[in-house]
Write a protein that holds these residues in place. Structure first.
Motif, mmCIF file in Angstrom:
data_model
loop_
_atom_site.group_PDB
_atom_site.id
_atom_site.type_symbol
_atom_site.label_atom_id
_atom_site.label_comp_id
_atom_site.label_asym_id
_atom_site.label_seq_id
_atom_site.Cartn_x
_atom_site.Cartn_y
_atom_site.Cartn_z
ATOM 1 N N ARG A 107 0.880 -1.287 -0.061
ATOM 2 C CA ARG A 107 -0.096 -0.082 0.094
ATOM 3 C C ARG A 107 0.958 1.133 0.036
ATOM 4 N NH1 ARG A 107 -5.391 -1.518 1.092
ATOM 5 N NH2 ARG A 107 -5.427 -3.533 2.034
ATOM 6 N N VAL A 108 0.273 2.398 -0.249
ATOM 7 C CA VAL A 108 1.045 3.450 -0.323
ATOM 8 C C VAL A 108 2.055 3.790 0.942
ATOM 9 C CG1 VAL A 108 0.641 6.269 -0.117
ATOM 10 C CG2 VAL A 108 -0.718 4.651 -1.831
ATOM 11 N N LEU A 109 1.379 3.860 2.200
ATOM 12 C CA LEU A 109 2.311 4.044 3.293
ATOM 13 C C LEU A 109 3.473 3.001 3.051
ATOM 14 C CD1 LEU A 109 2.356 5.637 5.961
ATOM 15 C CD2 LEU A 109 1.259 3.868 7.005
ATOM 16 N N GLY A 110 3.102 1.662 2.939
ATOM 17 C CA GLY A 110 4.193 0.780 2.996
ATOM 18 C C GLY A 110 5.514 1.080 1.807
ATOM 19 N N ASN A 111 5.001 1.553 0.888
ATOM 20 C CA ASN A 111 5.870 2.123 -0.260
ATOM 21 C C ASN A 111 6.569 3.263 0.196
ATOM 22 O OD1 ASN A 111 5.924 0.873 -3.133
ATOM 23 N ND2 ASN A 111 3.836 0.708 -2.530
ATOM 24 N N VAL A 112 6.136 4.238 1.057
ATOM 25 C CA VAL A 112 6.913 5.373 1.693
ATOM 26 C C VAL A 112 7.959 4.741 2.690
ATOM 27 C CG1 VAL A 112 6.789 7.228 3.003
ATOM 28 C CG2 VAL A 112 5.105 6.802 1.136
ATOM 29 N N ALA A 113 7.530 3.864 3.491
ATOM 30 C CA ALA A 113 8.598 3.414 4.454
ATOM 31 C C ALA A 113 9.333 2.031 4.269
ATOM 32 C CB ALA A 113 7.568 2.995 5.605
ATOM 33 N N VAL A 114 9.280 1.648 2.698
ATOM 34 C CA VAL A 114 10.018 0.409 2.437
ATOM 35 C C VAL A 114 11.358 0.749 2.644
ATOM 36 C CG1 VAL A 114 10.433 1.262 0.078
ATOM 37 C CG2 VAL A 114 10.025 -1.280 0.394
ATOM 38 N N GLN A 116 12.925 0.576 5.499
ATOM 39 C CA GLN A 116 13.146 1.153 6.811
ATOM 40 C C GLN A 116 12.641 0.002 7.841
ATOM 41 O OE1 GLN A 116 14.050 4.924 7.230
ATOM 42 N NE2 GLN A 116 14.554 3.792 5.193
ATOM 43 N N ARG A 117 13.236 0.137 9.218
ATOM 44 C CA ARG A 117 12.843 -0.805 9.844
ATOM 45 C C ARG A 117 11.434 -0.519 10.203
ATOM 46 N NH1 ARG A 117 16.614 0.024 14.913
ATOM 47 N NH2 ARG A 117 15.318 -1.718 15.931
ATOM 48 N N ARG A 118 10.637 -1.554 10.668
ATOM 49 C CA ARG A 118 9.212 -1.456 10.918
ATOM 50 C C ARG A 118 8.984 -1.138 12.270
ATOM 51 N NH1 ARG A 118 6.300 -6.540 8.306
ATOM 52 N NH2 ARG A 118 4.539 -5.360 9.057
ATOM 53 N N THR A 119 9.056 0.163 12.585
ATOM 54 C CA THR A 119 8.559 0.729 13.966
ATOM 55 C C THR A 119 7.658 1.623 13.756
ATOM 56 O OG1 THR A 119 10.350 2.392 13.850
ATOM 57 C CG2 THR A 119 11.258 0.300 14.389
ATOM 58 N N GLY A 120 7.139 2.053 15.063
ATOM 59 C CA GLY A 120 6.004 2.800 15.312
ATOM 60 C C GLY A 120 6.703 4.326 14.927
ATOM 61 N N GLU A 121 7.985 4.531 14.973
ATOM 62 C CA GLU A 121 8.612 6.043 14.682
ATOM 63 C C GLU A 121 8.624 5.896 13.212
ATOM 64 O OE1 GLU A 121 12.596 8.219 15.134
ATOM 65 O OE2 GLU A 121 12.710 6.516 16.069
ATOM 66 N N THR A 122 8.867 4.628 12.498
ATOM 67 C CA THR A 122 9.129 4.744 11.094
ATOM 68 C C THR A 122 7.609 5.184 10.449
ATOM 69 O OG1 THR A 122 10.769 3.278 11.162
ATOM 70 C CG2 THR A 122 9.427 3.434 8.969
ATOM 71 N N LYS A 123 6.636 4.501 11.081
ATOM 72 C CA LYS A 123 5.285 4.589 10.556
ATOM 73 C C LYS A 123 4.680 6.418 10.781
ATOM 74 C CE LYS A 123 0.385 3.043 10.890
ATOM 75 N NZ LYS A 123 -0.342 2.071 11.567
ATOM 76 N N GLU A 124 5.123 6.707 11.963
ATOM 77 C CA GLU A 124 4.843 8.029 11.886
ATOM 78 C C GLU A 124 5.403 9.174 11.092
ATOM 79 O OE1 GLU A 124 5.676 9.466 16.033
ATOM 80 O OE2 GLU A 124 4.397 7.947 17.158
ATOM 81 N N ARG A 125 6.958 8.919 10.776
ATOM 82 C CA ARG A 125 7.535 9.733 9.789
ATOM 83 C C ARG A 125 7.053 9.261 8.416
ATOM 84 N NH1 ARG A 125 12.482 7.237 11.416
ATOM 85 N NH2 ARG A 125 13.100 6.717 9.423
ATOM 86 N N VAL A 154 4.262 10.030 -4.019
ATOM 87 C CA VAL A 154 4.520 8.923 -3.219
ATOM 88 C C VAL A 154 6.102 8.708 -3.246
ATOM 89 C CG1 VAL A 154 4.341 6.442 -2.540
ATOM 90 C CG2 VAL A 154 2.350 7.902 -3.246
ATOM 91 N N ALA A 155 6.783 8.679 -4.426
ATOM 92 C CA ALA A 155 8.120 8.487 -4.641
ATOM 93 C C ALA A 155 8.899 9.481 -3.866
ATOM 94 C CB ALA A 155 8.487 8.638 -6.166
ATOM 95 N N LEU A 156 8.430 10.728 -3.962
ATOM 96 C CA LEU A 156 9.058 11.775 -3.171
ATOM 97 C C LEU A 156 8.921 11.712 -1.706
ATOM 98 C CD1 LEU A 156 10.471 14.562 -3.624
ATOM 99 C CD2 LEU A 156 8.254 15.592 -3.773
ATOM 100 N N ALA A 157 7.933 11.269 -1.251
ATOM 101 C CA ALA A 157 7.726 11.197 0.118
ATOM 102 C C ALA A 157 8.615 10.050 0.664
ATOM 103 C CB ALA A 157 6.224 10.639 0.453
ATOM 104 N N ARG A 158 8.724 9.128 -0.209
ATOM 105 C CA ARG A 158 9.609 7.877 0.312
ATOM 106 C C ARG A 158 11.121 8.394 -0.006
ATOM 107 N NH1 ARG A 158 9.277 3.469 -4.243
ATOM 108 N NH2 ARG A 158 10.268 5.190 -5.402
ATOM 109 N N ALA A 159 11.447 9.160 -0.685
ATOM 110 C CA ALA A 159 12.780 9.948 -0.454
ATOM 111 C C ALA A 159 12.883 10.874 0.593
ATOM 112 C CB ALA A 159 13.237 10.799 -1.690
ATOM 113 N N LEU A 160 12.064 11.333 0.848
ATOM 114 C CA LEU A 160 12.117 12.668 2.087
ATOM 115 C C LEU A 160 12.125 11.673 3.700
ATOM 116 C CD1 LEU A 160 9.819 15.523 0.932
ATOM 117 C CD2 LEU A 160 12.072 15.582 1.010
ATOM 118 N N VAL A 161 11.303 10.821 3.641
ATOM 119 C CA VAL A 161 11.161 10.033 5.001
ATOM 120 C C VAL A 161 12.510 9.604 5.572
ATOM 121 C CG1 VAL A 161 10.915 7.599 4.248
ATOM 122 C CG2 VAL A 161 9.555 8.542 6.194
#
Length: 265
Positions: A107-114, A116-125, A154-161
Motif C-alpha cells: 500500500r501507499v504507506l508501505g511504499n513510503v516506508a519500504v 526502513q525498520r518496521r517501528t512506530g517511529e518509522t510509521k509516524e515519519r 509517493v516516490a518523493l515522500a519515500r525519498a524525504l522520509v
C-alpha cells in the motif's frame, strides 16, 4: 556553444565552481567532486570535472542527450565508479526517478516506508511525509489506484522520509502532464526549502531549470560550459523579463535560438 549568447549571469565558466557557491559559505559541503574522469570504451564522457554542492543548494544540470548527465548522477548514487578522481557524497542520499518505481503489492504507506525498520517511529515519519506531499488520505490505497502525479508524490515522500542530505532527481516530472508538472515543481521547491538537502536535478527542461534552480550547470563535451547562479526572487514568474533572459541564454548555450529577448525601459 555560442559566446554571444552569454549574459553577465552566465559569465562563470570554470571547472572550479567555488565562486558559484560563495554566498552559501556557511553551509556544509554535501557533494565534493575533484578531477572526475569517466569514459566508456574510447568515448570520454566526463573529462576532469570539479564540483561542489552545499546543503540547501538546488542545482539543476542541463545538457543535450549523451553529454554525461545521467553518468554523473549514477556516479553520485554509487551505481558507477570513476576511472579517476574523487567523488565524496553523504551516506544519507536518495534518488527520485522519472518512473515512481512503487511496489504494487504494498500500500501507499508501505511504499513510503519500504526499506526502513518496521517501528512506530518509522510509521509516524512515513505518515508525516505523505502529509507533506498532500497525500495524507491515500495511505491505505494501492499504487494501481493512483494518478501519475500522485504516484510521483509517493516516490518523493519515500525519498524525504529518509531525511537525505543529498536529494538526486532524475527527470522526475518528465512523464507528467503540463499542469501536474508545474504543481510538482512547486511542491518540490517548497519541500527543499523546508528540509534543506543539497539537490541535483537532471532535466532537459530549461523552463524547469529557471523556475527551480539556485544554480544551473550545463554539460558539454565532458565539462561544464556554464556554471551560474540564478538571482531571482521566489516564486518565479516565467514571463518576467529576467526569467526570459536566463531562459534565452541557456537555450542559446544548448544550441536552440540565438537571439535574446529585448526589454523596454
Amino acid at each position: 556553444m555560442s559566446p554571444e549568447a552569454a549574459l553577465p549571469p552566465l559569465s562563470t565558466r570554470t571547472q572550479s565552481p567555488v565562486s558559484a557557491t560563495a554566498r552559501r559559505e556557511g553551509e556544509p559541503v554535501a557533494v565534493s567532486i575533484t578531477g572526475l574522469h569517466k569514459k566508456f570504451g574510447d568515448k570520454v564522457v566526463l573529462d576532469g570535472i570539479d564540483l561542489e554542492i552545499r546543503r540547501g543548494e538546488f542545482v539543476v544540470l542541463l545538457g543535450p542527450s549523451g553529454t554525461g548527465k545521467t553518468t554523473l548522477l549514477r556516479l553520485l548514487t554509487g551505481l558507477e565508479k570513476p576511472d579517476s578522481g574523487e567523488v565524496l557524497v553523504p551516506s544519507r542520499r536518495t534518488t527520485v526517478y522519472q518512473e515512481p518505481r512503487l511496489i504494487p503489492s504494498k500500500r501507499v504507506l508501505g511504499n513510503v516506508a519500504v526499506g526502513q525498520r518496521r517501528t512506530g517511529e518509522t510509521k509516524e515519519r512515513a505518515t508525516r511525509a505523505l502529509a507533506e506531499v498532500n497525500l495524507a488520505g491515500k495511505a491505505r490505497q494501492w499504487p494501481a489506484t493512483l494518478s501519475g502525479g500522485e504516484a510521483q508524490r509517493v516516490a518523493l515522500a519515500r525519498a524525504l522520509v529518509r531525511e537525505p542530505e543529498l536529494l538526486l532527481l532524475d527527470e522526475p516530472f518528465a512523464a507528467l502532464d503540463a499542469l501536474t508538472r508545474l504543481q510538482m515543481q512547486d511542491l518540490v521547491g517548497d519541500l527543499v526549502a523546508r528540509h534543506r538537502p543539497a539537490v541535483l536535478l537532471v532535466t532537459h527542461d530549461v523552463d524547469e531549470a529557471v523556475r527551480l534552480a539556485d544554480r544551473v550547470l550545463i554539460l558539454d563535451k565532458g565539462r561544464f560550459a556554464v556554471d551560474t547562479d540564478i538571482d531571482l526572487a521566489r516564486p518565479r514568474d516565467r514571463t518576467d523579463p529576467e526569467s526570459l533572459r536566463y531562459r534565452a541564454a541557456f537555450l542559446a548555450e544548448l544550441g536552440v535560438g540565438r537571439t535574446l529577448p529585448t526589454t523596454t525601459t
